[in-house]
Design a protein around this motif. Structure first.
Motif, PDB file in Angstrom:
ATOM      1  N   GLU A 152       0.866  -1.175   0.000  1.00  0.00           N
ATOM      2  CA  GLU A 152       0.000   0.000   0.000  1.00  0.00           C
ATOM      3  C   GLU A 152       0.902   1.224   0.000  1.00  0.00           C
ATOM      4  O   GLU A 152       1.596   1.493   0.982  1.00  0.00           O
ATOM      5  CB  GLU A 152      -0.909  -0.004   1.225  1.00  0.00           C
ATOM      6  CG  GLU A 152      -1.855  -1.192   1.280  1.00  0.00           C
ATOM      7  CD  GLU A 152      -2.613  -1.269   2.591  1.00  0.00           C
ATOM      8  OE1 GLU A 152      -3.642  -1.973   2.643  1.00  0.00           O
ATOM      9  OE2 GLU A 152      -2.185  -0.617   3.570  1.00  0.00           O
ATOM     10  N   ILE A 153       0.896   1.973  -1.109  1.00  0.00           N
ATOM     11  CA  ILE A 153       1.853   3.047  -1.323  1.00  0.00           C
ATOM     12  C   ILE A 153       1.149   4.352  -1.666  1.00  0.00           C
ATOM     13  O   ILE A 153       0.221   4.379  -2.469  1.00  0.00           O
ATOM     14  CB  ILE A 153       2.838   2.676  -2.449  1.00  0.00           C
ATOM     15  CG1 ILE A 153       3.649   1.433  -2.047  1.00  0.00           C
ATOM     16  CG2 ILE A 153       3.773   3.841  -2.761  1.00  0.00           C
ATOM     17  CD1 ILE A 153       4.557   0.909  -3.138  1.00  0.00           C
ATOM     18  N   GLY A 154       1.627   5.440  -1.068  1.00  0.00           N
ATOM     19  CA  GLY A 154       1.222   6.778  -1.442  1.00  0.00           C
ATOM     20  C   GLY A 154       2.323   7.442  -2.227  1.00  0.00           C
ATOM     21  O   GLY A 154       3.492   7.384  -1.833  1.00  0.00           O
ATOM     22  N   THR A 155       1.974   8.086  -3.337  1.00  0.00           N
ATOM     23  CA  THR A 155       2.974   8.689  -4.212  1.00  0.00           C
ATOM     24  C   THR A 155       3.137  10.189  -4.004  1.00  0.00           C
ATOM     25  O   THR A 155       4.001  10.800  -4.634  1.00  0.00           O
ATOM     26  CB  THR A 155       2.636   8.408  -5.685  1.00  0.00           C
ATOM     27  OG1 THR A 155       1.318   8.887  -5.972  1.00  0.00           O
ATOM     28  CG2 THR A 155       2.692   6.911  -5.965  1.00  0.00           C
ATOM     29  N   SER A 156       2.335  10.791  -3.134  1.00  0.00           N
ATOM     30  CA  SER A 156       2.470  12.195  -2.789  1.00  0.00           C
ATOM     31  C   SER A 156       1.887  12.406  -1.403  1.00  0.00           C
ATOM     32  O   SER A 156       1.272  11.499  -0.830  1.00  0.00           O
ATOM     33  CB  SER A 156       1.778  13.098  -3.813  1.00  0.00           C
ATOM     34  OG  SER A 156       0.371  12.997  -3.712  1.00  0.00           O
ATOM     35  N   ALA A 157       2.057  13.611  -0.868  1.00  0.00           N
ATOM     36  CA  ALA A 157       1.591  13.902   0.481  1.00  0.00           C
ATOM     37  C   ALA A 157       0.077  13.834   0.604  1.00  0.00           C
ATOM     38  O   ALA A 157      -0.442  13.500   1.679  1.00  0.00           O
ATOM     39  CB  ALA A 157       2.092  15.269   0.917  1.00  0.00           C
ATOM     40  N   LEU A 158      -0.656  14.133  -0.463  1.00  0.00           N
ATOM     41  CA  LEU A 158      -2.111  14.197  -0.414  1.00  0.00           C
ATOM     42  C   LEU A 158      -2.806  13.035  -1.103  1.00  0.00           C
ATOM     43  O   LEU A 158      -3.997  12.819  -0.887  1.00  0.00           O
ATOM     44  CB  LEU A 158      -2.599  15.510  -1.028  1.00  0.00           C
ATOM     45  CG  LEU A 158      -2.150  16.789  -0.321  1.00  0.00           C
ATOM     46  CD1 LEU A 158      -2.669  18.008  -1.075  1.00  0.00           C
ATOM     47  CD2 LEU A 158      -2.633  16.803   1.122  1.00  0.00           C
ATOM     48  N   ALA A 159      -2.100  12.297  -1.927  1.00  0.00           N
ATOM     49  CA  ALA A 159      -2.720  11.197  -2.651  1.00  0.00           C
ATOM     50  C   ALA A 159      -3.078  10.061  -1.706  1.00  0.00           C
ATOM     51  O   ALA A 159      -2.309   9.743  -0.796  1.00  0.00           O
ATOM     52  CB  ALA A 159      -1.779  10.686  -3.738  1.00  0.00           C
ATOM     53  N   PRO A 160      -4.243   9.425  -1.911  1.00  0.00           N
ATOM     54  CA  PRO A 160      -4.591   8.278  -1.073  1.00  0.00           C
ATOM     55  C   PRO A 160      -3.721   7.078  -1.392  1.00  0.00           C
ATOM     56  O   PRO A 160      -3.185   6.952  -2.494  1.00  0.00           O
ATOM     57  CB  PRO A 160      -6.052   8.010  -1.445  1.00  0.00           C
ATOM     58  CG  PRO A 160      -6.179   8.507  -2.844  1.00  0.00           C
ATOM     59  CD  PRO A 160      -5.295   9.725  -2.912  1.00  0.00           C
ATOM     60  N   LEU A 161      -3.593   6.185  -0.422  1.00  0.00           N
ATOM     61  CA  LEU A 161      -2.840   4.965  -0.642  1.00  0.00           C
ATOM     62  C   LEU A 161      -3.548   4.079  -1.661  1.00  0.00           C
ATOM     63  O   LEU A 161      -4.770   4.051  -1.733  1.00  0.00           O
ATOM     64  CB  LEU A 161      -2.672   4.197   0.664  1.00  0.00           C
ATOM     65  CG  LEU A 161      -1.900   4.890   1.788  1.00  0.00           C
ATOM     66  CD1 LEU A 161      -2.029   4.097   3.076  1.00  0.00           C
ATOM     67  CD2 LEU A 161      -0.434   5.040   1.410  1.00  0.00           C
ATOM     68  N   ARG A 162      -2.774   3.350  -2.452  1.00  0.00           N
ATOM     69  CA  ARG A 162      -3.317   2.370  -3.370  1.00  0.00           C
ATOM     70  C   ARG A 162      -2.413   1.155  -3.391  1.00  0.00           C
ATOM     71  O   ARG A 162      -1.242   1.221  -3.018  1.00  0.00           O
ATOM     72  CB  ARG A 162      -3.476   2.930  -4.783  1.00  0.00           C
ATOM     73  CG  ARG A 162      -2.202   3.459  -5.417  1.00  0.00           C
ATOM     74  CD  ARG A 162      -2.324   3.495  -6.928  1.00  0.00           C
ATOM     75  NE  ARG A 162      -2.258   2.166  -7.501  1.00  0.00           N
ATOM     76  CZ  ARG A 162      -2.322   1.892  -8.806  1.00  0.00           C
ATOM     77  NH1 ARG A 162      -2.481   2.873  -9.673  1.00  0.00           N
ATOM     78  NH2 ARG A 162      -2.237   0.650  -9.240  1.00  0.00           N
TER      79      ARG A 162
END
Length: 121
Positions: free
Chosen positions: A98-108
């Motif tokens: 489960e990874i977030g690619t930015s400070a505001l993006a939800p985890l996917r």
């Protein structure tokens, strides 16, 4: 782009051991849970083991006492130590994170391509 690269699969005799590794790379802000799934021919994909960012673990009943999941947060890597392997452990093993690619993006969820583990005499 985020990628998960797996290694460590192969052919082993019953009772033997293998150590799987999965390293995440790319544009990563943070990683929450990581885990290993497996899928045998004709069967559904099942969770083998999971580990949270804080180190809490969960295992399928079929592998408890034999498999150990761990992670190295500094290297964005998760491991699966597999001991006392049985023929029924034969499957393609997939890494998940489960990874977030930015400070505001939800985890996917991100998935590796899978590595074959074959347990046979």
């Amino acid at each position: 782009q985020v990628q998960l690269v797996e290694s460590g699969g192969g052919l082993v005799q019953p009772g033997g051991s293998l150590r799987l590794s999965c390293a995440a790379s790319g544009s990563i802000f943070g990683i929450n849970a990581m885990g290993w799934y497996r899928q045998a021919p004709g069967k559904e994909r099942e969770l083998v083991a999971a580990i949270t960012s804080g180190g809490s673990t969960n295992y399928a009943d079929s592998v408890k006492g034999r498999f150990t999941i761990s992670r190295d947060n500094a290297r964005n890597t998760v491991y699966l130590q597999m001991n006392s392997l049985k023929p029924e452990d034969t499957a393609v093993y997939y890494c998940n994170a489960e990874i977030g690619t930015s400070a505001l993006a939800p985890l996917r969820d991100y998935w590796g391509q899978g590595t074959q583990v074959t347990v046979s005499s």
